[in-house]
Design an enzyme around this catalytic site. Structure first.
Site, PDB file in Angstrom:
ATOM      1  N   CYS A  13     -31.591 -32.097  66.730  1.00 40.44           N
ATOM      2  CA  CYS A  13     -33.016 -31.548  66.293  1.00 40.44           C
ATOM      3  C   CYS A  13     -32.953 -30.079  66.737  1.00 40.44           C
ATOM      4  O   CYS A  13     -33.165 -29.825  68.073  1.00 40.44           O
ATOM      5  CB  CYS A  13     -34.005 -32.240  66.664  1.00 40.44           C
ATOM      6  SG  CYS A  13     -35.698 -31.677  66.354  1.00 40.44           S
TER       7      CYS A  13
ATOM      8  N   ASN B 270     -22.194 -34.101  58.137  1.00 38.82           N
ATOM      9  CA  ASN B 270     -23.604 -33.799  57.696  1.00 38.82           C
ATOM     10  C   ASN B 270     -23.690 -32.382  57.405  1.00 38.82           C
ATOM     11  O   ASN B 270     -23.225 -31.309  58.037  1.00 38.82           O
ATOM     12  CB  ASN B 270     -24.509 -34.083  58.925  1.00 38.82           C
ATOM     13  CG  ASN B 270     -25.939 -34.069  58.392  1.00 38.82           C
ATOM     14  OD1 ASN B 270     -26.705 -33.450  59.303  1.00 38.82           O
ATOM     15  ND2 ASN B 270     -26.386 -34.298  57.439  1.00 38.82           N
TER      16      ASN B 270
ATOM     17  N   ASP C 153     -25.513 -29.811  53.754  1.00 36.68           N
ATOM     18  CA  ASP C 153     -25.077 -29.424  52.455  1.00 36.68           C
ATOM     19  C   ASP C 153     -24.357 -30.251  51.418  1.00 36.68           C
ATOM     20  O   ASP C 153     -23.703 -30.143  50.789  1.00 36.68           O
ATOM     21  CB  ASP C 153     -24.054 -28.203  52.357  1.00 36.68           C
ATOM     22  CG  ASP C 153     -25.058 -27.056  52.932  1.00 36.68           C
ATOM     23  OD1 ASP C 153     -26.056 -27.056  53.066  1.00 36.68           O
ATOM     24  OD2 ASP C 153     -24.309 -26.006  53.265  1.00 36.68           O
TER      25      ASP C 153
ATOM     26  N   GLY D 193     -29.317 -35.798  54.592  1.00 38.05           N
ATOM     27  CA  GLY D 193     -30.747 -35.696  54.983  1.00 38.05           C
ATOM     28  C   GLY D 193     -31.530 -35.222  53.756  1.00 38.05           C
ATOM     29  O   GLY D 193     -32.140 -35.907  52.754  1.00 38.05           O
TER      30      GLY D 193
END
Length: 377
Positions: free
Chosen positions: A107, A209, A211, A233
């Site tokens: 994050c 993870n 694009d 995502g």
């Protein structure tokens, strides 16, 4: 057919994982994605703060509630204090709250990094090791995985060191977002970094993870990087049927790509808002929570700006449905609507605790008081 992903005792086929997203991947959204995937894949909860979990914060306890059809139940934890992380993991294991624990080291938002958490934390190698050791030892038979970024910025790259520490401490798999914390969601994800991590830690699965906007992107990432699976995502924002596409693509049915009409999209929007209302226990609050999804669902369709605004301030299912019914619902899926969606800002200064970058090993001053007390990011 793709090779299934093995996370502890759980076989994930095809190797597709829904990324935890604050305010997005709650139980209703996970339900929608699972319905489209016919239960295939892995769907992770919103970020749960270890301190809030240990203190049994009411909102947090709701966020970790899983539908009885969710298997395996997957929780993502955030924490910066090894002792608190250990308590939270033991609580999950002893009370049978989940079947899989993912740890958040990716994050980039300031309220997380300024405490030394999320994507800031792997820079402190000893602290990372201590947290992973506590989590793995406390989890018992539950698999522990982690999600991380390349590093804080281009001058402080940590993913290879973090990957090696994870293997040594018994982490089951690693997901790498191919961006630094400074990049947030801007620029282009560095898929080469995913390939390098896969070569660096051949002992465990590596997931890529960043694009993945279409099923073809997912297949291309696996081809180009050698990764064992993908984490999706922002690509599924306003597009939960992307999981149907991903399943079809990994099963070799690339012709079965969803191209919903606006009528079909409108039906999904109403269902999403309905599920939120049922989950919250209040229709109006559910529709209000749904508002942030409206622009993502309507991306690319010919919907005037006034109507977009109107739909984004609805407060009841009837109001939402009647507004959608005024649109030209026979519109075909728009060309170009598969592209980037969600936040794209980049080149941010990463907010860190004072002196954080002085020593990549010393972690003095990080303790229980650095924990966030609310979940969901």
């Amino acid at each position: 057919m793709s090779t299934p992903l093995q996370i502890g005792p759980h076989t994930v086929r095809p190797p597709v994982v829904l990324a935890p997203m604050a305010g997005i991947t709650n139980a209703p959204f996970r339900t929608l994605c699972r319905e489209f995937s016919e239960g295939k894949g892995l769907f992770v909860s919103e970020m749960i703060t270890t301190r809030a979990l240990v203190e049994r914060n009411e909102k947090t306890m709701q966020l970790i509630h899983f539908d009885e059809t969710e298997r395996p139940r997957s929780i993502q934890l955030y924490g910066v204090d090894p002792a608190t992380v250990g308590k939270a993991v033991r609580m999950i294991a002893e009370e049978d709250l989940a079947d899989h624990i993912d740890l958040n080291f990716g994050c980039p938002v300031p309220k997380v990094t300024r405490k030394g958490g999320g994507s800031a934390l792997p820079y402190k190698r000893h602290l990372l090791r201590a947290i992973l050791r506590e989590a793995v030892s406390g989890a018992g038979d539950l698999p522990v995985t982690m999600k991380m970024r390349k590093g804080i910025d281009d001058d402080h790259i940590t993913f290879l060191d973090a990957g090696r520490i994870a293997v040594e401490e018994g982490v089951t798999s690693i997901a790498l977002h191919g961006r630094t914390a400074a990049q947030h969601y801007g620029g282009t994800a560095d898929w080469d970094a995913i390939a390098r991590l896969k070569e660096h830690v051949p002992e465990i699965p590596v997931l890529g993870n960043g694009d993945i906007w279409s099923a073809e992107d997912a297949l291309r990432m696996v081809r180009e990087t050698g990764c064992d699976g993908v984490v999706v995502g922002r690509g599924c924002l306003g597009r939960p049927w992307l999981f149907a596409d991903l399943v079809a693509a990994f099963e070799g049915r690339t012709q079965d790509i969803a191209r919903p009409t606006l009528r079909e999209v409108a039906d999904v929007m109403v269902r999403h808002a309905t599920l939120l209302g049922e989950w919250i226990g209040d229709e109006a609050r559910g529709v209000i929570d749904f508002r942030k999804h409206v622009a993502w669902y309507l991306k690319g369709f010919a919907v005037g700006s006034e109507m977009r605004k109107r739909l984004a301030i609805t407060s009841s299912l009837e109001e939402l449905r009647s507004g959608l019914d005024e649109l030209d619902l026979d519109q075909a899926w728009p060309v170009g609507a598969d592209g980037p969606r969600g936040r794209t800002s980049g080149n941010n200064r990463v907010v860190l605790p004072d002196g954080w970058l002085k020593d990549p090993y010393d972690c003095a001053g990080v303790g229980e008081d650095a924990e966030l007390d609310t979940s969901g990011g």
